[in-house]
Design a protein around this motif. Structure first.
Motif, PDB file in Angstrom:
ATOM      1  N   TRP A  51      -8.274  10.752  -1.095  1.00  0.00           N
ATOM      2  CA  TRP A  51      -9.522  10.356  -1.750  1.00  0.00           C
ATOM      3  C   TRP A  51     -10.727  10.292  -0.793  1.00  0.00           C
ATOM      4  CZ3 TRP A  51      -7.051   5.122  -3.631  1.00  0.00           C
ATOM      5  CH2 TRP A  51      -5.776   5.380  -4.147  1.00  0.00           C
ATOM      6  N   GLY A 110     -10.456   1.521   6.015  1.00  0.00           N
ATOM      7  CA  GLY A 110     -10.654   0.723   4.809  1.00  0.00           C
ATOM      8  C   GLY A 110     -10.094  -0.685   4.941  1.00  0.00           C
ATOM      9  N   SER A 111      -8.890  -0.778   5.507  1.00  0.00           N
ATOM     10  CA  SER A 111      -8.264  -2.101   5.625  1.00  0.00           C
ATOM     11  C   SER A 111      -9.077  -3.023   6.535  1.00  0.00           C
ATOM     12  CB  SER A 111      -6.840  -1.972   6.188  1.00  0.00           C
ATOM     13  OG  SER A 111      -6.062  -1.184   5.352  1.00  0.00           O
ATOM     14  N   HIS A 143      -5.998  -3.647  -1.675  1.00  0.00           N
ATOM     15  CA  HIS A 143      -7.142  -3.676  -0.765  1.00  0.00           C
ATOM     16  C   HIS A 143      -6.805  -3.224   0.653  1.00  0.00           C
ATOM     17  CE1 HIS A 143      -9.816  -5.444  -3.715  1.00  0.00           C
ATOM     18  NE2 HIS A 143      -8.892  -6.336  -4.011  1.00  0.00           N
ATOM     19  N   ASP A 238     -14.866  -4.087  -2.985  1.00  0.00           N
ATOM     20  CA  ASP A 238     -14.150  -3.150  -2.123  1.00  0.00           C
ATOM     21  C   ASP A 238     -14.422  -1.747  -2.660  1.00  0.00           C
ATOM     22  OD1 ASP A 238     -12.366  -1.462  -0.924  1.00  0.00           O
ATOM     23  OD2 ASP A 238     -10.598  -2.717  -1.227  1.00  0.00           O
ATOM     24  N   LYS A 267     -13.202   5.757   3.784  1.00  0.00           N
ATOM     25  CA  LYS A 267     -12.851   7.033   3.139  1.00  0.00           C
ATOM     26  C   LYS A 267     -13.999   8.055   3.134  1.00  0.00           C
ATOM     27  CE  LYS A 267      -9.014   5.369   0.272  1.00  0.00           C
ATOM     28  NZ  LYS A 267      -7.848   6.002   0.856  1.00  0.00           N
TER      29      LYS A 267
HETATM   30  N1  PMP Z   1      -9.253  -0.608  -0.303  1.00  0.00           N
HETATM   31  C1  PMP Z   1      -9.024   0.299  -1.250  1.00  0.00           C
HETATM   32  C2  PMP Z   1      -9.635   0.096  -2.612  1.00  0.00           C
HETATM   33  C3  PMP Z   1      -8.239   1.415  -0.985  1.00  0.00           C
HETATM   34  O1  PMP Z   1      -8.006   2.299  -1.966  1.00  0.00           O
HETATM   35  C4  PMP Z   1      -7.692   1.578   0.309  1.00  0.00           C
HETATM   36  C5  PMP Z   1      -6.830   2.767   0.676  1.00  0.00           C
HETATM   37  N2  PMP Z   1      -6.282   3.489  -0.314  1.00  0.00           N
HETATM   38  C6  PMP Z   1      -7.960   0.610   1.268  1.00  0.00           C
HETATM   39  C7  PMP Z   1      -8.750  -0.467   0.938  1.00  0.00           C
HETATM   40  C8  PMP Z   1      -7.391   0.725   2.643  1.00  0.00           C
HETATM   41  O2  PMP Z   1      -7.986   1.762   3.357  1.00  0.00           O
HETATM   42  P1  PMP Z   1      -7.247   2.366   4.643  1.00  0.00           P
HETATM   43  O3  PMP Z   1      -6.057   3.110   4.143  1.00  0.00           O
HETATM   44  O4  PMP Z   1      -8.276   3.266   5.261  1.00  0.00           O
HETATM   45  O5  PMP Z   1      -6.887   1.234   5.526  1.00  0.00           O
END
Ligand code: PMP
Length: 415
Positions: A51, A110-111, A143, A238, A267
């Motif tokens: 994504w 993202g995390s 998340h 988020d 992302k």
């Molecule tokens: N928040 C949402 C809404 C996500 O969809 C994701 C990953 N799919 C994350 C956080 C975590 O992102 P990452 O995989 O880059 O740590």
């Protein structure tokens, strides 16, 4: 190079069962909406590689921005020195976010963008002398995979093996069996009894991604956000998945009448070329961290605002504006809407959903998902199941004919 079996490979792949389900090849090249394997076969990337990819793989302008930056200023410590690409990117993001956002905190993905948001919320309440240590999040929320992010998530398959570390209340989401009024009543009950303990409400706005691409009521989101704000809880959106045009507007929040206090991004931020996270917040939150050593934000990452990632993100935003990407996506979105009606008639399908640049097909028999994904792969289309659904989340550079071909193959496979 021969690809070793998953059992013999030195690499442990994420979210990959042993023995493996579905296809597995050595990917060697990528360009635009396609990836290529070692034998030279091309596959349409209907996942935008988890994504992220918005302008297409190996976009020449992003490659150029990356190489120019790499020759000029590579990774440098970002505390407290700064660099122009970091400054410029933060300014551009704030411009996109609009009122009331005034500060950007950079992290790695993202995390960590979510972790920063959660820690900002906890430390904000402590800094203003009214400690609050709990969170409120949505049923079936996802998340991220770091432990704070896991604590505010509620997807059984992802989260049950891990104890919830941060105390988190869960509010229901409306669906065909549960009304907005009922869900709101439950959420208001939690806020009435525990609002004073809740540091923040955190939500994936408009659509729950990882738990199966569940689109939920905008009215509910607006009312829930307003109710949390009435109890002075901070509101975190988020937008790791939904940001950068994925839901049809630049941010999903642009479709909502109630503004959050914090927004998490990753992302699409770098068009998926490099890992980067960003957390935006208001001046009022930032102000609570002013006052010297004891008040500072105790959080940071080695690669915060990595200049290479910032340079790519900046170029990605320039392409976004210059190429009027949201308007350009209209023809792809129209095709997705038209395909919804076609797939709805299939006997193997229980529901079809479409939101912006996200198209989702729910299977009557989810146990068939890997068989279907494999059949699509064999015909040159890369789709990856999420729970009971197959989704098409294409890069925005996709042509209408490539997207049509993707749907035609998927339709044939589903039949
Ligand atoms: N928040 C949402 C809404 C996500 O969809 C994701 C990953 N799919 C994350 C956080 C975590 O992102 P990452 O995989 O880059 O740590």
């Amino acid at each position: 190079m021969e690809l070793p079996s998953i059992e013999l490979s030195p690499v442990w792949h994420p979210y990959t069962p042993i023995p493996i389900q579905g296809p597995r090849v050595l990917l060697t090249r990528a360009s635009g909406s396609f990836v290529e394997d070692a034998s030279g076969r091309r596959y349409f990337d209907a996942t935008s590689s988890w994504w992220c990819n918005i302008h297409g793989h190996c976009h020449p302008e992003l490659v150029d921005a990356l190489t120019r930056q790499a020759a000029e200023l590579d990774q440098v410590l970002f505390a407290p020195h700064s660099h122009s690409v970091g400054q410029e990117l933060a300014a551009c993001l704030l411009d996109k976010l609009g009122h009331p956002f005034e500060k950007i905190f950079f992290s790695d993905n993202g995390s960590t963008a979510v972790e920063a948001a959660l820690k900002v919320a906890l430390q904000y309440w402590s800094r203003i002398g009214e400690p609050r240590g709990k969170f409120l999040s949505l049923e079936r929320a996802y998340h991220g995979d770091t432990l704070g992010a896991v604590s505010v998530g509620h997807v059984d398959t992802f989260h049950t093996a891990i104890p919830q570390l941060l105390p988190t209340f869960k509010c229901p989401i409306p669906d065909v069996t549960t009304s907005v009024e009922h869900c709101l009543e439950q959420a208001l009950g939690i806020l009435e009894n525990h609002g004073h303990e809740i540091a923040a409400l955190i939500v994936e706005p408009l659509i729950l991604g990882a738990s199966g691409m569940i689109v939920y009521s905008k009215e509910y989101l607006e009312k829930l956000t307003a109710a949390a704000k009435a109890k002075r809880c901070l509101v975190i959106f988020d937008e790791v998945f939904t940001g950068f045009g994925r839901t049809g507007t630049f941010f999903a929040k642009d479709q909502i009448s109630t503004a959050p206090d914090v927004v998490c991004m990753s992302k699409g931020l770098t068009s998926g070329m490099l890992a980067l996270g960003a957390t935006a917040m208001t001046r009022a939150i930032f102000n609570a961290f002013e006052g010297g050593e004891s008040k500072k934000f105790f959080n940071g990452h080695t690669f915060s605002a990595n200049p290479l990632a910032c340079a790519v993100a900046l170029q990605s935003l320039k392409i976004f504006d210059r190429d009027k990407v949201i308007q350009r996506n209209e023809s792809l979105m129209a095709l997705m809407a038209a395909e919804t009606a076609r797939f709805e008639k299939l006997e193997t399908v229980s529901d079809v959903r479409h939101l912006g640049m996200i198209w989702v097909c729910q299977l009557k028999d989810p146990s068939q998902r890997w068989r279907l994904a494999t059949a699509a792969w064999d015909r040159g289309i890369w789709v990856r199941p999420a729970g009971p659904v197959l989704y098409v989340i294409p890069p925005y550079c996709t042509t209408v004919s490539d997207l049509q071909q993707c749907f035609d193959v998927l339709y044939e496979v589903m039949q």
